[in-house]
Design an enzyme around this catalytic site. Structure first.
Site, short mmCIF file in Angstrom:
data_model
loop_
_atom_site.label_atom_id
_atom_site.label_comp_id
_atom_site.label_asym_id
_atom_site.label_seq_id
_atom_site.Cartn_x
_atom_site.Cartn_y
_atom_site.Cartn_z
N LYS A 142 96.73 128.50 5.06
CA LYS A 142 96.52 128.35 6.47
C LYS A 142 97.71 128.70 7.43
O LYS A 142 97.93 129.45 8.55
CB LYS A 142 96.09 127.33 6.99
N ARG A 181 95.53 116.16 12.08
CA ARG A 181 95.31 115.57 10.55
C ARG A 181 94.64 114.49 10.32
O ARG A 181 94.21 113.92 9.46
CB ARG A 181 97.01 115.15 10.04
N ARG A 194 104.94 126.75 -5.63
CA ARG A 194 105.72 127.21 -4.30
C ARG A 194 107.18 126.86 -4.42
O ARG A 194 107.78 125.81 -4.79
CB ARG A 194 105.13 126.38 -3.31
N ARG A 236 110.09 122.03 -2.15
CA ARG A 236 109.87 121.17 -1.55
C ARG A 236 109.83 119.78 -2.10
O ARG A 236 108.96 119.74 -2.95
CB ARG A 236 108.48 121.27 -0.42
N ARG A 287 98.94 113.79 -0.82
CA ARG A 287 98.60 114.85 0.46
C ARG A 287 97.01 115.21 0.21
O ARG A 287 96.56 115.08 1.30
CB ARG A 287 99.57 115.79 0.43
#
Ligand code: AMP
Length: 202
Positions: A13, A85, A119, A153, A164
């Site tokens: 996104k 959220r 990532r 991260r 998450r």
């Protein structure tokens, strides 16, 4: 045009919001980036939430977001990436602005885990790579453009990813049921998804 992009972490996104905001000439507002770039007294408190994969308090994020929405570049519209959220945030947003469309970008939990654990980020020029999907860096752990060392991260480690995803299913997804949403498959190539979104929001 005022849009919301919703999807699990790693759904792309952010990538789509970046591209489409340029095409439409509107602002791209990533609350994750806003929060990560917060300096000063609040930094330590904020990091303690982010690093474990938890959401920061609604009041705080709403304050940061409403300040951002006052900026000049939001006059033509914006894409919200990472907000709301949960249902409380969606209601708070309703009080602030009228949103035109909500786009959901859908991928499976397995795909989320695969994409997030691969990532890698450049902390100098902020480019994002992926060791498992694409774009892969030419040299492992080095940015192709500025040759800085890439980092992972804190919230892209397995425990935080799990947390998450739990939050996404429990708190964020109910927003999709409550509001009229356009759903887009997040699995095809980036360009195909961009076209699909542009078609659907016309
Ligand atoms: P993201 O880059 O969108 O995955 O966001 C990274 C982290 O920032 C999240 O895991 C949360 O800790 C925090 N965050 C971003 N957006 C919000 C939000 N709307 N409400 C609360 N916390 C948020």
């Amino acid at each position: 045009m005022k849009l919301i992009f919703i999807g699990p972490q790693g759904s792309g996104k952010g990538t789509q919001a970046k591209i489409i905001s340029k095409v439409l000439g509107i602002a791209h507002i990533s609350t994750g980036d806003l929060i990560r770039n917060t300096e000063g007294d609040l930094k330590e408190e904020i990091d303690s939430y982010i690093n474990k994969g938890n959401l920061i308090p609604d009041k705080l994020i709403l304050k940061i977001l409403s300040e951002r929405l006052k900026k000049e570049d939001c006059k033509n519209g914006f894409i919200l990436d990472g907000f709301p959220r949960n249902l409380k945030q969606a209601e708070d947003l309703n009080e602030l602005v009228k949103i035109d469309k909500i786009i959901e970008i859908k991928i499976s939990d397995e795909e989320t885990v695969k994409r997030l654990s691969g990532r890698r980020n450049c902390n100098k020029c902020e480019r994002i790579y992926n060791l498992k999907t694409s774009p892969k860096p030419k040299k492992d752990n080095m940015c192709d453009f500025c040759e800085s060392i890439l980092f992972q991260r804190e919230d892209d480690y397995p425990e935080a990813i799990k947390k998450r995803l739990e939050i996404y299913h429990k708190e964020t997804k109910p927003i999709l049921k409550k509001y009229n949403t356009i759903t887009i498959d997040g699995n095809p190539k980036i360009e195909k998804i961009t076209k699909e979104i542009l078609n659907k929001i016309k």
